[in-house]
Design a protein around this motif. Structure first.
Motif, PDB file in Angstrom:
ATOM      1  N   HIS A  28      38.268  36.400  37.759  1.00 47.04           N
ATOM      2  CA  HIS A  28      39.645  35.933  38.007  1.00 47.04           C
ATOM      3  C   HIS A  28      40.671  36.955  37.559  1.00 47.04           C
ATOM      4  O   HIS A  28      40.673  37.386  36.411  1.00 47.04           O
ATOM      5  N   GLY A  29      41.544  37.336  38.475  1.00 43.08           N
ATOM      6  CA  GLY A  29      42.566  38.319  38.162  1.00 43.08           C
ATOM      7  C   GLY A  29      42.044  39.735  38.165  1.00 43.08           C
ATOM      8  O   GLY A  29      42.774  40.664  37.826  1.00 43.08           O
ATOM      9  N   THR A  30      40.771  39.899  38.539  1.00 45.25           N
ATOM     10  CA  THR A  30      40.158  41.223  38.579  1.00 45.25           C
ATOM     11  C   THR A  30      39.491  41.461  39.934  1.00 45.25           C
ATOM     12  O   THR A  30      39.862  42.374  40.648  1.00 45.25           O
ATOM     13  N   ILE A  31      38.502  40.633  40.285  1.00 48.01           N
ATOM     14  CA  ILE A  31      37.855  40.738  41.597  1.00 48.01           C
ATOM     15  C   ILE A  31      38.575  39.842  42.602  1.00 48.01           C
ATOM     16  O   ILE A  31      38.873  40.267  43.723  1.00 48.01           O
ATOM     17  N   LEU A  32      38.825  38.617  42.190  1.00 49.22           N
ATOM     18  CA  LEU A  32      39.426  37.618  43.077  1.00 49.22           C
ATOM     19  C   LEU A  32      40.753  37.117  42.518  1.00 49.22           C
ATOM     20  O   LEU A  32      40.916  36.992  41.304  1.00 49.22           O
ATOM     21  N   SER A  42      37.892  30.600  43.390  1.00 45.65           N
ATOM     22  CA  SER A  42      38.677  31.638  44.052  1.00 45.65           C
ATOM     23  C   SER A  42      37.829  32.288  45.135  1.00 45.65           C
ATOM     24  O   SER A  42      36.629  32.477  44.954  1.00 45.65           O
ATOM     25  N   THR A  43      38.459  32.653  46.250  1.00 39.82           N
ATOM     26  CA  THR A  43      37.716  33.311  47.336  1.00 39.82           C
ATOM     27  C   THR A  43      38.477  34.496  47.943  1.00 39.82           C
ATOM     28  O   THR A  43      37.955  35.158  48.814  1.00 39.82           O
ATOM     29  N   GLU A  44      39.678  34.770  47.451  1.00 43.91           N
ATOM     30  CA  GLU A  44      40.458  35.868  48.027  1.00 43.91           C
ATOM     31  C   GLU A  44      40.282  37.137  47.188  1.00 43.91           C
ATOM     32  O   GLU A  44      40.724  37.219  46.044  1.00 43.91           O
ATOM     33  N   PHE A  45      39.624  38.120  47.794  1.00 48.22           N
ATOM     34  CA  PHE A  45      39.407  39.398  47.122  1.00 48.22           C
ATOM     35  C   PHE A  45      40.718  40.168  47.001  1.00 48.22           C
ATOM     36  O   PHE A  45      41.563  40.118  47.899  1.00 48.22           O
ATOM     37  N   TYR A  46      40.850  40.904  45.906  1.00 45.40           N
ATOM     38  CA  TYR A  46      41.932  41.873  45.810  1.00 45.40           C
ATOM     39  C   TYR A  46      41.619  43.024  46.761  1.00 45.40           C
ATOM     40  O   TYR A  46      40.441  43.292  47.057  1.00 45.40           O
ATOM     41  N   PRO A  47      42.648  43.727  47.250  1.00 42.68           N
ATOM     42  CA  PRO A  47      42.401  44.855  48.148  1.00 42.68           C
ATOM     43  C   PRO A  47      41.435  45.865  47.517  1.00 42.68           C
ATOM     44  O   PRO A  47      41.587  46.234  46.353  1.00 42.68           O
ATOM     45  N   PHE A  48      40.439  46.245  48.288  1.00 35.90           N
ATOM     46  CA  PHE A  48      39.422  47.254  47.956  1.00 35.90           C
ATOM     47  C   PHE A  48      38.347  46.756  46.986  1.00 35.90           C
ATOM     48  O   PHE A  48      37.359  47.453  46.776  1.00 35.90           O
ATOM     49  N   ALA A  49      38.510  45.588  46.379  1.00 41.77           N
ATOM     50  CA  ALA A  49      37.508  45.087  45.434  1.00 41.77           C
ATOM     51  C   ALA A  49      36.166  44.865  46.131  1.00 41.77           C
ATOM     52  O   ALA A  49      35.119  45.280  45.628  1.00 41.77           O
ATOM     53  N   LYS A  50      36.203  44.225  47.266  1.00 44.87           N
ATOM     54  CA  LYS A  50      34.970  43.919  48.000  1.00 44.87           C
ATOM     55  C   LYS A  50      34.244  45.210  48.377  1.00 44.87           C
ATOM     56  O   LYS A  50      33.030  45.331  48.180  1.00 44.87           O
ATOM     57  N   GLU A  51      34.977  46.180  48.894  1.00 45.17           N
ATOM     58  CA  GLU A  51      34.365  47.441  49.333  1.00 45.17           C
ATOM     59  C   GLU A  51      33.731  48.190  48.158  1.00 45.17           C
ATOM     60  O   GLU A  51      32.617  48.708  48.274  1.00 45.17           O
TER      61      GLU A  51
END
Length: 140
Positions: A28-32, A42-51
């Motif tokens: 939380h607050g780091t990946i999502l 939570s299910t919304e990734f921060y930009p570039f986290a998923k990649e």
């Protein structure tokens, strides 16, 4: 900055001939992005986290540890959610690979080389992109 921590980690690994390093990731607050709602994961990734996490998940020399205060039932959901996105964690809230040893006592505080944690200064809005550039530019 997280990229400095990663560079230091990798330099130490090379110098000391470590075959793997340990990277811990908060959710939380780091990946999502957090939902701030009880019972809603939570299910919304921060930009570039998923990649970044997908790339790191292919590496055998990086042990990925999920570092979270989520409830056990939520952890199960998060692990599944990440797996569905080709993101794999080796451990959750522990590092059974490293216990008490020459460098410290890791029975109550688990060992890691790099920590991705918003409360420790990681900025998910800018740092993920910097990490992506680093891992695309340098052989890690």
């Amino acid at each position: 900055m997280i990229t400095k921590a990663i560079r230091n980690c990798l330099a130490n690994a090379k110098e000391r001939k470590w075959d793997k390093t340990y990277w811990a990731f908060d959710i939380h607050g780091t990946i999502l992005r957090p939902t701030c709602q009880t019972g809603v994961i939570s299910t919304e990734f921060y930009p570039f986290a998923k990649e970044v996490l997908q790339l790191l998940s292919t590496r055998k020399d990086i042990v990925r540890i999920l570092y979270t205060c989520s409830y056990p039932n939520e952890i199960v959901e998060y692990v599944k959610y990440f797996e569905d996105h080709q993101i794999h964690f080796d451990h959750v809230n522990e590092n059974p690979d490293v216990g008490a040893g020459a460098y410290g006592f890791y029975e109550r505080k688990f060992y890691f080389n790099v920590l991705f944690e918003d409360k420790a200064g990681f900025d998910p809005l800018t740092d993920w992109e910097d990490v992506l550039k680093l891992i695309q530019t340098f052989e890690i």
